[in-house]
Scaffold this motif. Structure first.
Motif, mmCIF file in Angstrom:
data_model
loop_
_atom_site.group_PDB
_atom_site.id
_atom_site.type_symbol
_atom_site.label_atom_id
_atom_site.label_comp_id
_atom_site.label_asym_id
_atom_site.label_seq_id
_atom_site.Cartn_x
_atom_site.Cartn_y
_atom_site.Cartn_z
ATOM 1 N N GLY A 1 -2.912 11.589 4.048
ATOM 2 C CA GLY A 1 -2.371 10.245 4.007
ATOM 3 C C GLY A 1 -1.033 10.170 3.307
ATOM 4 O O GLY A 1 -0.583 11.118 2.664
ATOM 5 N N ARG B 1 -3.587 7.570 -1.917
ATOM 6 C CA ARG B 1 -3.060 7.800 -0.579
ATOM 7 C C ARG B 1 -3.764 6.909 0.447
ATOM 8 O O ARG B 1 -4.895 6.478 0.249
ATOM 9 C CB ARG B 1 -3.229 9.262 -0.177
ATOM 10 C CG ARG B 1 -2.385 10.228 -0.994
ATOM 11 C CD ARG B 1 -2.697 11.666 -0.606
ATOM 12 N NE ARG B 1 -1.793 12.581 -1.256
ATOM 13 C CZ ARG B 1 -0.608 12.961 -0.772
ATOM 14 N NH1 ARG B 1 -0.194 12.485 0.379
ATOM 15 N NH2 ARG B 1 0.161 13.799 -1.419
ATOM 16 N N THR B 2 -3.050 6.721 1.553
ATOM 17 C CA THR B 2 -3.606 5.976 2.672
ATOM 18 C C THR B 2 -3.518 6.847 3.914
ATOM 19 O O THR B 2 -2.422 7.214 4.347
ATOM 20 C CB THR B 2 -2.815 4.672 2.906
ATOM 21 O OG1 THR B 2 -2.828 3.885 1.717
ATOM 22 C CG2 THR B 2 -3.428 3.886 4.051
ATOM 23 N N ASP C 1 1.082 6.282 -2.246
ATOM 24 C CA ASP C 1 1.283 4.892 -2.652
ATOM 25 C C ASP C 1 2.590 4.777 -3.433
ATOM 26 O O ASP C 1 2.724 5.358 -4.510
ATOM 27 C CB ASP C 1 0.103 4.448 -3.519
ATOM 28 C CG ASP C 1 0.216 2.987 -3.940
ATOM 29 O OD1 ASP C 1 1.196 2.341 -3.539
ATOM 30 O OD2 ASP C 1 -0.668 2.515 -4.663
ATOM 31 N N ILE D 1 -0.060 1.989 9.311
ATOM 32 C CA ILE D 1 0.981 1.801 8.305
ATOM 33 C C ILE D 1 2.125 1.006 8.922
ATOM 34 O O ILE D 1 2.470 1.176 10.082
ATOM 35 C CB ILE D 1 1.505 3.164 7.809
ATOM 36 C CG1 ILE D 1 0.346 4.022 7.325
ATOM 37 C CG2 ILE D 1 2.532 2.990 6.707
ATOM 38 C CD1 ILE D 1 -0.433 3.427 6.186
ATOM 39 N N GLN E 1 -5.433 4.193 8.798
ATOM 40 C CA GLN E 1 -4.976 2.814 8.830
ATOM 41 C C GLN E 1 -3.597 2.746 9.475
ATOM 42 O O GLN E 1 -2.847 3.712 9.464
ATOM 43 C CB GLN E 1 -4.910 2.236 7.407
ATOM 44 C CG GLN E 1 -6.240 2.207 6.688
ATOM 45 C CD GLN E 1 -6.122 1.596 5.308
ATOM 46 O OE1 GLN E 1 -5.252 0.757 5.063
ATOM 47 N NE2 GLN E 1 -6.987 2.009 4.397
#
Length: 901
Positions: A520, A535-536, A523, A807, A805
């Motif tokens: 990911g 993280r994403t 942040d 972004i 997800q």
């Protein structure tokens, strides 16, 4: 003492008391003498064992001064603990008692002590003295030991024979087999040797070897005791055996080809033979034998064969510089032959070998002057390496077979206990993974493109030095099914399927996507030390700016700057922006479909270049082929992996994240039986969710992106095109569920006489404006895969599970671009993209959107763009010109330091 408390007198005879008195009738040496059988209760001692009177405590004389004196007397008379029983004394067992009755002592009656041949432990000595051997014993053992050694040495000397040079170098062949078990080629044991007399060997050659190898050769006995002791000690510790220390020993070692075992017994056998050779042969005969039997590389045994192999002349015509050069080859041609031997060891490059050979040659010449074998004026003429010809090869190794054999030999040397020297001696059966049908199909696909498009005579400025490389790997096992190493292994000596230095361009972008899905993006609100954990994970639907000349940012929002403090603007191919103004946002699937550089450079910065590197290594790329890992352009392929590694890493995605290390040998056998069997080890490099989503995105590239030329009839294909800075290399790497294949194309002179060789631009090559991965590489890939998979059922890729997800999910339509005939060089989004200028003026500010939203750009440093692949790196060197590149610079949070590929 009062009378009534005194002990009453004991009975004098009969009962237990009498028995006790009888039992103690003799002295044990540790107690005072017992009372006599007829004495009064007041008597302290009775009659001694010698018949003398014993006197009581009332002042009577004792026969000995005390217990110690009694013990010494007993030892003198009895010879130790096992002394004979004497009249009037009870032994330790069953000895008679005193004169008045039988005793019950425990002693044993013995005769005089017998003499022993080896008096050990020593009789008559006690304590530690019993265990100290006498000088007689020590002397006897030493004489016996050395006598035995002399006898053994004599027997060994008599039993060994002296070597015959004519019998040397009769090595066996190695037989290589295709994957179906049919023979491919027998090679490795061919004899290339012609014995010459000492008069045909220049004196400078003899002196070069003496100066470098054994300066006391003319006076020594043929063996070096210190060297022998060192070798034996090293082997006893489990280390590698060491070669002969003297020229005589080396000659013997070369000649004893019937037994190449590395054991202490073998070393002693060499010693005996060396002593015998030194006694029977003259120094001239030994020198001639050594130079005629030594191995100089290139399959050449002996000085005459070596002279022909390297200089195409007879040995008698060698000059001092050439003699010193050939003396260096005796150190091991793998690391000294200027032609290189990267198939055996990647460190044995032509450049590295040439450097080592020159140092060794110059050192030999210096020693020849020092020892009086060469005058300084003559030595001064030879300061550079002599010009050597290209290595000759067995004609059976022509075409692709030579590359296949080199690859298999390198695998054996690097993955088994078999050495390069062992292989040279031959006698092995090597079973490979190479599929004969696929190898022929790959070679045919390359030759078709060459014949139809490449014409050096017609276009000498653009079509010369064009080369192709390729490799095909089974995703399920990692077995290398086919390679294309070059036009002919007997003419082009570099295996183009292996590391060549050609950058991989945009074919590196799937590793950036995999890193974004696995770990990911970081942040931006987190502190630097916390950001790695915050993280994403990214979905393929995530949006990034496809604007040309995009200002690249670190994950915390600061603008990335190069080592000169200038901002970095990432260009797309043809200076084209992808997406609709004003923010030019596109999702990651579309960015991969049209290979937008700006998107993946910024995505790599958001994920972290360390994670991009980790994803590439996890997939199967060798870390030492990664270049510029701290610079933004790392994400778009400035690294130089081999075609084998690229095919193997894409195979990891094809196998739903399971990595299998590429291999080329399944089994090795010798006369003793099987000596190696491959055992595969599968690692889960990525989850199936990550790998299958990467595959799904790469399917789009082939279905309606830059890779449409790679479509196969009735089969699903995933793949990626790649082109590099200056149009110096082009790639297509793709796969089906059954097979992963990488094809490379570049221009690089294979003439080793050209100094400072570098990759050449391919503008105009093949009568094309420029070369892209979508052109010739994709065509070769398609033609090969159609034949390679012929007869195998078509399989579909797994349906990926949703991941991550979205972004930058801002309300803005995603453009639907239309692909052009060329690959990433001409993406044509709809609506028509805005073509930004290389250096926009402040008044022409255009918003760019990354992970941090949109902001106005006010210009910066334009470093140019390329064809959807590698852009000019912010590193200070042009990585497209050489096989390796070094980068230095201040890269912000992830920059700085040196980066070496």
């Amino acid at each position: 003492m009062s009378e009534h408390r005194r002990k009453p007198p004991q009975p004098q005879e009969g009962g237990r008391a009498a028995a006790r008195r009888g039992q103690s009738g003799s002295s044990s040496g540790r107690r005072a003498a017992p009372r006599g059988a007829t004495g009064s209760p007041a008597d302290s001692y009775g009659t001694s064992s010698h018949g003398s009177e014993s006197y009581g405590r009332g002042g009577e004389e004792r026969p000995y001064g005390g217990r110690a004196e009694a013990r010494r007397a007993a030892q003198r008379s009895g010879g130790g603990r096992r002394r004979a029983a004497e009249p009037g004394r009870g032994g330790r067992r069953g000895a008679p008692g005193g004169p008045t009755g039988p005793g019950r002592g425990r002693g044993r009656a013995t005769g005089p002590a017998k003499k022993r041949i080896i008096d050990y432990p020593r009789a008559g000595k006690y304590g530690w003295r019993r265990w100290v051997p006498s000088w007689k014993l020590v002397s006897g053992l030493c004489i016996g030991f050395f006598g035995s050694l002399v006898a053994i040495a004599g027997i060994g000397y008599a039993m060994v024979g002296v070597p015959n040079v004519a019998d040397t170098a009769e090595a066996q062949n190695n037989v290589f087999y295709w994957s179906d078990g049919s023979p491919m080629v027998a090679t490795g044991g061919e004899t290339n040797r012609q014995i010459v007399e000492l008069g045909q060997i220049p004196e400078e050659m003899r002196n070069a070897v003496i100066s470098q190898e054994n300066k006391t050769f003319m006076t020594d006995s043929g063996i070096d005791p210190k060297g022998i002791a060192r070798a034996v000690f090293n082997m006893a510790r489990g280390g590698e055996t060491q070669g002969g220390s003297t020229i005589t020993q080396q000659f013997v070692k070369n000649a004893m080809l019937d037994d190449q075992s590395q054991t202490i017994s073998r070393k002693f056998q060499e010693i005996f033979v060396s002593v015998k050779v030194g006694a029977k042969f003259s120094k001239d005969e030994i020198m001639a034998g050594y130079l005629n039997s030594a191995y100089y590389g290139r399959g050449a045994y002996g000085i005459q064969a070596a002279s022909r192999a390297y200089f195409n002349k007879d040995s008698v015509d060698l000059n001092p510089g050439q003699c010193a050069f050939l003396a260096a080859m005796l150190k091991g041609a793998t690391y000294y032959d200027p032609a290189g031997a990267t198939s055996i060891d990647t460190a044995a490059t032509p450049e590295a070998n040439s450097k080592r050979a020159k140092i060794q040659m110059q050192d030999t010449l210096d020693k020849m002057v020092e020892y009086g074998h060469l005058d300084a004026a003559t030595r001064a003429k030879y300061t550079d390496l002599p010009k050597v010809q290209n290595p000759r090869s067995n004609t059976a190794l022509g075409g692709q077979v030579g590359y296949l054999v080199d690859l298999a030999k390198a695998y054996v040397v690097n993955n088994t206990n078999i050495t390069a020297s062992d292989l040279q001696q031959g006698g092995y059966s090597i079973y490979t993974t190479f599929d004969k049908k696929k190898v022929k199909a790959l070679e045919a696909a390359v030759k078709k493109v060459q014949k139809e498009n490449i014409d050096p005579k017609k276009r000498p400025k653009t079509d010369t030095h064009v080369q192709f490389g390729g490799a095909s790997v089974d995703p399920e096992t990692g077995a290398i099914k086919a390679i294309y190493g070059g036009e002919d292994a007997t003419k082009h000596f570099t295996n183009n399927a292996d590391v060549t230095g050609a950058q991989v361009g945009s074919t590196f972008k799937p590793f950036v996507l995999a890193a974004a899905m696995k770990w990911g993006v970081r942040d931006p609100e987190g502190l630097p030390e916390q950001a790695q954990d915050e993280r994403t994970k990214v979905s393929p639907k995530s949006l990034y700016s496809g604007k040309n000349d995009l200002k690249i940012k670190n994950y915390d929002g600061t603008v990335w700057q190069d080592d000169k403090g200038k901002e970095w603007l990432q260009a797309n191919d043809g200076d084209q922006s992808l997406g609709d103004p004003p923010n030019y946002r596109v999702d990651l699937r579309t960015a991969m479909q049209f290979s937008a550089n700006s998107v993946f450079v910024q995505l790599g910065m958001d994920v972290g270049l360390d994670k991009v590197k980790e994803a590439a290594v996890d997939a199967g790329i060798k870390e030492d082929t990664l270049t510029g890992t701290t610079f933004p352009s790392f994400s778009i392929g400035i690294s130089e992996p081999s075609a084998i590694r690229m095919a193997g890493s894409y195979a990891t995605f094809a196998a739903s994240g399971k990595k299998n290390e590429p291999y080329s040998v399944t089994e090795v056998k010798s006369a003793e039986g099987t000596v190696y069997t491959h055992k595969g080890k599968t690692e889960q490099a990525f989850t199936a969710q990550v790998a299958d989503n990467v595959t799904d995105v790469l399917k789009t590239v082939v279905e309606k992106g830059t890779g449409t030329n790679a479509q196969l009839t009735g089969r699903e294909v995933a793949g990626k095109t790649g082109t590099t800075d200056g149009n110096k290399s082009a790639w297509f790497v793709g796969y089906t569920p059954q097979l992963s294949t990488a094809i490379s194309m570049f221009r690089y002179p294979d003439d080793e006489s050209i100094k400072n060789r570098k990759f050449l631009k391919m503008y105009g090559t093949g009568n094309q404006t420029s070369i892209h991965g979508a052109s010739f590489p994709a065509e070769i890939w398609r033609d090969y895969m159609e034949q390679a998979l012929k007869g195998e059922p078509a399989k579909d890729f797994p349906t990926p599970e949703p991941i991550g997800q979205v972004i930058n999910d801002l309300p803005s339509p995603t453009p639907t671009p239309t692909v052009s005939e060329t690959e990433e060089s001409s993406p044509t989004p709809t609506p028509t993209p805005s073509k930004t200028k290389p250096n926009p003026k402040p008044s022409e500010s255009v918003p760019d959107c990354g992970f941090f939203g949109c902001e106005e750009t006010t210009g910066g440093t334009d470093n140019g763009g390329t064809d959807g692949g590698v852009t000019t790196s912010p590193t200070p060197t042009d990585t497209g010109d050489t096989g390796n590149s070094n980068g230095n610079g201040n890269g912000g949070l992830f920059g700085g330091g040196d980066s070496t590929g």
